[in-house]
Design an enzyme around this catalytic site. Structure first.
Site, PDB file in Angstrom:
ATOM      1  N   ASP A   1       0.805  -1.220   0.000  1.00  0.00           N
ATOM      2  CA  ASP A   1       0.000   0.000   0.000  1.00  0.00           C
ATOM      3  C   ASP A   1       0.839   1.271   0.000  1.00  0.00           C
ATOM      4  O   ASP A   1       1.978   1.300   0.459  1.00  0.00           O
ATOM      5  CB  ASP A   1      -0.969   0.015   1.180  1.00  0.00           C
ATOM      6  CG  ASP A   1      -0.284  -0.198   2.527  1.00  0.00           C
ATOM      7  OD1 ASP A   1       0.735  -0.913   2.576  1.00  0.00           O
ATOM      8  OD2 ASP A   1      -0.773   0.348   3.538  1.00  0.00           O
TER       9      ASP A   1
ATOM     10  N   GLU B   1      -0.546  -2.077   5.334  1.00  0.00           N
ATOM     11  CA  GLU B   1       0.407  -1.974   6.435  1.00  0.00           C
ATOM     12  C   GLU B   1       0.327  -0.599   7.081  1.00  0.00           C
ATOM     13  O   GLU B   1       0.486  -0.464   8.289  1.00  0.00           O
ATOM     14  CB  GLU B   1       1.835  -2.238   5.935  1.00  0.00           C
ATOM     15  CG  GLU B   1       2.881  -2.362   7.029  1.00  0.00           C
ATOM     16  CD  GLU B   1       3.332  -1.027   7.633  1.00  0.00           C
ATOM     17  OE1 GLU B   1       3.615  -0.978   8.840  1.00  0.00           O
ATOM     18  OE2 GLU B   1       3.399  -0.033   6.869  1.00  0.00           O
ATOM     19  N   GLU B   2       0.074   0.426   6.270  1.00  0.00           N
ATOM     20  CA  GLU B   2       0.088   1.796   6.786  1.00  0.00           C
ATOM     21  C   GLU B   2      -1.032   2.063   7.788  1.00  0.00           C
ATOM     22  O   GLU B   2      -0.958   3.016   8.562  1.00  0.00           O
ATOM     23  CB  GLU B   2       0.005   2.798   5.628  1.00  0.00           C
ATOM     24  CG  GLU B   2       1.219   2.808   4.712  1.00  0.00           C
ATOM     25  CD  GLU B   2       2.501   3.260   5.389  1.00  0.00           C
ATOM     26  OE1 GLU B   2       2.441   3.679   6.555  1.00  0.00           O
ATOM     27  OE2 GLU B   2       3.569   3.196   4.744  1.00  0.00           O
TER      28      GLU B   2
ATOM     29  N   HIS C   1       7.700   8.758   4.432  1.00  0.00           N
ATOM     30  CA  HIS C   1       6.426   9.487   4.513  1.00  0.00           C
ATOM     31  C   HIS C   1       6.564  10.945   4.060  1.00  0.00           C
ATOM     32  O   HIS C   1       5.588  11.696   4.123  1.00  0.00           O
ATOM     33  CB  HIS C   1       5.808   9.429   5.919  1.00  0.00           C
ATOM     34  CG  HIS C   1       5.351   8.059   6.316  1.00  0.00           C
ATOM     35  ND1 HIS C   1       4.316   7.835   7.197  1.00  0.00           N
ATOM     36  CD2 HIS C   1       5.780   6.824   5.953  1.00  0.00           C
ATOM     37  CE1 HIS C   1       4.143   6.530   7.355  1.00  0.00           C
ATOM     38  NE2 HIS C   1       5.028   5.903   6.602  1.00  0.00           N
TER      39      HIS C   1
END
Length: 391
Positions: free
Chosen positions: A80, A139-140, A363
């Site tokens: 993702d 996962e995020e 990020h």
């Protein structure tokens, strides 16, 4: 311990590896929306003749059956992207989706595991056991691994191994130390209710802004004064919503934050103290408090035997100079849910290169990777599986 055919295969497919990564990078999908990525992975595995099944709503679990009986090792890659605007607009493979970006390297993980699968599949006759391939969504949001476990991702698995590309480490360095690697990551919300009123008449009100501010200042002492200094912990207030107008005393305030640590007893203590501090601060001012504490990921604790095998593989595959010892991070990783079920470890592969401007934090909108690191990651996946099954 390492397999030279695997090394040669990874090098042979290095251009394809980069091409897959760039395709995935340009077409990012957020957590639980990885439909096209799932289809791409499924199609790729089909072309390789690797048995697999799609999970719900997204994700893929596959298996390479070795030519000899043995154990089963699982390799995991997440898929993702993040709701981050790509700032590397000059890249030929920049995100095509506004407000979405692979700002954490999950595109590289998927690409590396696909090429590792291709090479392992070509050498499956010599594999003493099976290789489970886990292409994980979400996962995020710290939710994907748990759902994959519930759908049988590690059933019958003896060991699990994962990789994260890491921009804070030099390109091609490999780090996997026994013990804590990533912290547990929890979310808390504290809601204070006071009594609103006119800004000129504070004596008739209970100002939720004052209550919330007092809580934010005092709750910092939970870590600094009540936790053993030798047990790392972080308590961060990241958001506070309070008030409606400059001359209206706020009736409600909502605070959101996160807690990170490695020790489960420390985690329990902080959760309890958040409740204690919220209630006591509220009582001082005559307000009320409600605390919601949501446990996210567990701490990632690398098994000693598995981590040492990663180090041994890294040295034999890439040389002694490849070995790196990155300190544990307070970042969270839901790979922990696999380690709750079976032994294993989680490695970092460096991709930071100042000459290629790839040292930006994960990020960040400028995040990118040195693609020279992709072959290292792909080979580490494959060589670890080979070493574990044939040890």
């Amino acid at each position: 311990m390492i397999n030279e055919k695997i090394k040669e295969g990874i090098q042979e497919y290095s251009d394809e590896l980069i091409a897959i990564r760039r395709k995935l990078h340009s077409e990012p999908e957020l957590s639980w929306e990885e439909y096209e990525t799932t289809e791409f992975v499924s199609s790729y595995l089909t072309n390789l003749g690797i048995e697999h099944r799609k999970t719900k709503p997204t994700g893929v679990i596959a298996e390479i059956k070795g030519g000899k009986p043995g154990q089963t090792v699982a390799l995991r890659a997440d898929m993702d992207a993040l709701p981050v605007e790509e700032l590397n607009i000059d890249l030929p493979y920049a995100s095509k989706e506004k407000g979405k970006m692979h700002a954490c390297g999950h595109d590289t993980h998927t690409a590396m595991l696909l090429i590792a699968a291709k090479v392992l599949n070509e050498n499956k006759a010599d594999l003493q056991g099976n290789v489970r391939l886990i292409f994980q969504p979400a996962e995020e949001t710290a939710a994907g691994a748990k759902v994959m476990v519930e759908q049988g991702a590690v059933e019958g698995v003896d060991n699990v191994f994962g990789i994260h590309i890491w921009s804070q480490m030099p390109t091609n360095k490999v780090s996997c130390t026994p013990g804590p690697s990533f912290a547990s990551a929890d979310l808390f919300t504290v809601t204070f209710k006071g009594r609103g009123g006119h800004g000129a008449m504070p004596h008739d009100t209970i100002n939720a802004a004052v209550v919330a501010s007092s809580f934010v200042m005092n709750v910092q002492s939970v870590v600094s004064r009540t936790i053993d200094p030798q047990l790392p912990a972080v308590l961060t207030v990241g958001k506070m919503v309070v008030g409606t107008r400059f001359n209206v005393i706020a009736e409600n305030a909502v605070i959101e934050g996160t807690v990170r640590c490695f020790d489960p007893n420390t985690r329990d203590h902080i959760e309890k103290q958040l409740q204690v501090y919220a209630e006591n601060v509220a009582n001082i001012y005559g307000a009320t408090a409600k605390v919601e504490y949501i446990r996210g990921t567990q701490a990632v604790i690398n098994g000693k035997e598995s981590a040492e095998l990663v180090q041994q593989v890294a040295v034999e595959a890439f040389g002694e100079e490849a070995l790196y010892f990155e300190k544990p991070t307070m970042g969270g990783e839901d790979f922990s849910f696999y380690l709750d079920e079976v032994p294993g470890s989680f490695a970092l592969v460096g991709s930071g290169n100042p000459e290629k401007d790839t040292e930006w934090a994960h990020h960040h909108g400028k995040f990118n990777v040195d693609e020279d690191a992709l072959a290292t990651g792909a080979e580490l996946y494959a060589q670890y599986a080979w070493a574990y099954l044939n040890k």
